[in-house]
Design an enzyme around this catalytic site. Structure first.
Site, PDB file in Angstrom:
ATOM      1  CG  ASP A 291      -4.630  -5.698  -4.997  1.00  0.00           C
ATOM      2  OD1 ASP A 291      -4.634  -6.682  -5.553  1.00  0.00           O
ATOM      3  OD2 ASP A 291      -3.371  -4.984  -4.920  1.00  0.00           O
ATOM      4  CG  HIS A 460       0.848  -8.485  -9.096  1.00  0.00           C
ATOM      5  ND1 HIS A 460       0.909  -7.585  -9.050  1.00  0.00           N
ATOM      6  CD2 HIS A 460       1.354  -9.407  -8.688  1.00  0.00           C
ATOM      7  CE1 HIS A 460       2.360  -7.374  -8.669  1.00  0.00           C
ATOM      8  NE2 HIS A 460       2.533  -8.573  -8.358  1.00  0.00           N
ATOM      9  CG  HIS A 461      -4.877 -11.142  -6.650  1.00  0.00           C
ATOM     10  ND1 HIS A 461      -4.554 -11.853  -5.392  1.00  0.00           N
ATOM     11  CD2 HIS A 461      -3.949 -11.531  -7.533  1.00  0.00           C
ATOM     12  CE1 HIS A 461      -3.719 -12.814  -5.929  1.00  0.00           C
ATOM     13  NE2 HIS A 461      -3.498 -12.753  -7.388  1.00  0.00           N
ATOM     14  N   PRO A 462      -6.603  -6.678  -8.369  1.00  0.00           N
ATOM     15  CG  PRO A 462      -6.279  -5.266 -10.249  1.00  0.00           C
ATOM     16  CD  PRO A 462      -5.509  -6.143  -9.498  1.00  0.00           C
TER      17      PRO A 462
END
Length: 528
Positions: A291, A460-462
């Protein structure tokens, strides 16, 4: 087993919406799209500036991490879309493809067919860019990409300060070069959010061969030997079964796709046995979580922030014509920077927002303020997604392991030091008249390092938990299974340099072609 379809897609997020649209273009197949959340009918999901009100609602899975070791045991708030469109219905709408070096890295890792020249056509196939057709952009695709319409003056001031700090201007981060600062292009249409549901799913929902089931939690994949026969679903307080003649496709994202594989017996054998789950395949599911962590600075400013303008009655009138503050995605401006000479591509991204952005983005402060944050683009360490129990409704255990490698921490410190440098430029000094806590005490390495541990949050980038190579092949089929695929951000072997919506849509566009090519091959064999 009842209710048979050709394709079952689990999860109506960005990838699931693309797949449902593309696969159902063939009228001879039946497609079932299953979503745990409600429809995206609430107006707040379509008003860009309402994104701050969508957290911890019924449209959010409302996840959090376990204690993060390098952040003094803090728990991270992890918003995650739970509606048609998934996180594309609650995100910041920034359209970034990543850097060509990201996809060349995938290719070097053995992901055949995923180099930059391989993926660029799928970015362009998806895109309807209001700037027009060019060598790197396209018109006519389902996903509208537009210039922001809010253009808050605080964003322009930040860009001027960034230039004063030595960062060049860049009019197109998806153009020939990524470095520099400028205004982000957004997934918006006429000032409204253009989610994957808006772009792909809703135009397809009138097709008789596409069924969309909402409020339905998939509890496990029904496996028969080396094939996925269907899925088990909790819907209307009943446990139902749906069968798939051709494929089961997981598009539930980097948290929920690995969770479903684990619940179905596909994962690390020792972990599954400890929970009493029968092991079907021993694969490193959930073991490659990545992330983008970010750290924001907020300062009080003279003049009005976005919050002040949102409260004005005239903002509603402006929005009806597709203009004004309600079209803001918050992160209107930003850019990319290399923290060291000799890097092949940027390793830090900036997002600047015209309001207070503290408390992991959940601050309700209405003070007039400007905030900007450094985001670490490339991860050396890895986190994980695992099961808390064998109960499907239990939230997964998530540990991002931010700064598990010391070099990551040092890069973030340098990124925040540059953020401080931007704040020290004449333009920002004229605007600012105070700091918003938390704030670094100085720009020293020690003070900035302490601040980073206190203020880190997710961007918010898993990605990465069902990675190509270790869990799925280059065709995105799960190793050992002929008709079970994963198609979402979880298949990325390494995280891209930038926001992850556009790459996720690209992945689904490419996967749809792979799936349709395979189906046509099977049809040709049957005919011969």
């Amino acid at each position: 087993m009842t209710d048979t379809h050709d394709y079952i897609i689990v999860g109506a997020g960005a990838a699931g919406c693309v797949l449902a649209s593309r696969l159902s273009q063939d009228p001879s197949v039946q497609v079932l799209l299953i979503e745990a959340g409600p429809p995206d009918s609430n107006s707040a999901l379509h008003v860009p500036a309402a994104l701050g009100s969508l957290r911890r609602t019924r449209w959010d899975w409302d996840y959090h991490s376990d204690p993060e070791p390098a952040l003094d045991g803090r728990l991270m708030v992890l918003p995650y879309g739970k509606t048609l469109g998934g996180s594309s219905s609650i995100n910041g709408m920034i359209y970034i493809r990543g850097n060509p070096a990201d996809y060349e890295e995938w290719k070097s890792l053995g992901c055949e067919g995923w180099g930059w020249d391989d993926v660029l056509p799928y970015f362009m196939k998806a895109e309807d860019n209001e700037r027009g057709q060019s060598e790197l952009h396209a018109r006519g695709g389902p996903l509208t990409v537009s210039d922001g319409r809010s253009q808050h003056p605080l964003g322009e001031a930040w860009l001027e300060a960034a230039n004063q700090a030595g960062l060049p201007s860049n009019p197109d981060f998806n153009g020939p070069a990524q470095d520099g600062v400028g205004r982000y292009q957004l997934t918006q249409r006429d000032g409204m959010r253009c989610s994957a549901a808006t772009a792909y799913l809703h135009p397809a929902m009138t097709r008789p061969n596409l069924r969309v089931l909402t409020g339905a939690l998939v509890t496990r994949i029904l496996l028969e030997g080396d094939r996925a026969a269907g899925v088990e679903v909790e819907h209307d307080n009943q446990l139902k079964r749906f069968s798939a003649d051709l494929e089961v496709i997981l598009s539930a994202g980097a948290y929920n796709s690995p969770q479903l594989l684990l619940l179905s017996g596909i994962g690390h054998a020792a972990d599954l046995k400890a929970l009493g789950i029968q092991v079907v395949a021993d694969l490193p599911v959930g073991r490659n979580l990545q992330d983008h962590p970010s750290v924001f600075i907020s300062v009080l400013v003279r003049g009005e922030s976005l919050w002040s303008e949102l409260r004005k009655p005239e903002s509603v009138a402006l929005f009806k014509s597709g203009r004004g503050p309600l079209t803001s995605n918050y992160g209107e401006v930003g850019g990319f920077w290399r923290s060291n000479d000799g890097l092949e591509a940027p390793d830090v991204q900036y997002h600047a927002v015209p309001l207070v952005y503290t408390e992991q983005g959940s601050s309700k402060s209405t003070d007039n303020a400007s905030s900007w944050g450094a985001c670490l683009l490339k991860r050396l360490s890895r986190g994980s997604v695992s099961l808390r129990s064998a109960e499907p409704s239990a939230k997964p255990r998530i540990v991002h392991n931010y700064y598990g490698e010391g070099a990551e921490f040092e890069t973030m410190v340098r990124g925040v030091q540059m953020a401080i440098e931007i704040g020290n430029q004449p333009t920002m000094r004229r605007l600012a008249h105070g700091q918003v806590a938390p704030h670094p005490r100085s720009d020293s390495r020690a003070d900035v390092g302490e601040f980073v541990r206190r203020a880190t949050q997710t961007t918010h980038h898993p990605v990465g938990t069902c990675a190509m190579g270790s869990v799925v092949g280059s065709d995105l089929r799960v190793h050992g299974f002929g008709n079970l695929r994963v198609v979402d951000a979880s298949i990325m072997p390494t995280i891209v340099r930038g926001n992850t919506l556009a790459p996720t849509i690209m992945i689904a566009e490419k996967a749809a072609d792979q799936i349709l090519d395979r189906a046509q091959s099977h049809q040709s064999l049957r005919e011969t």
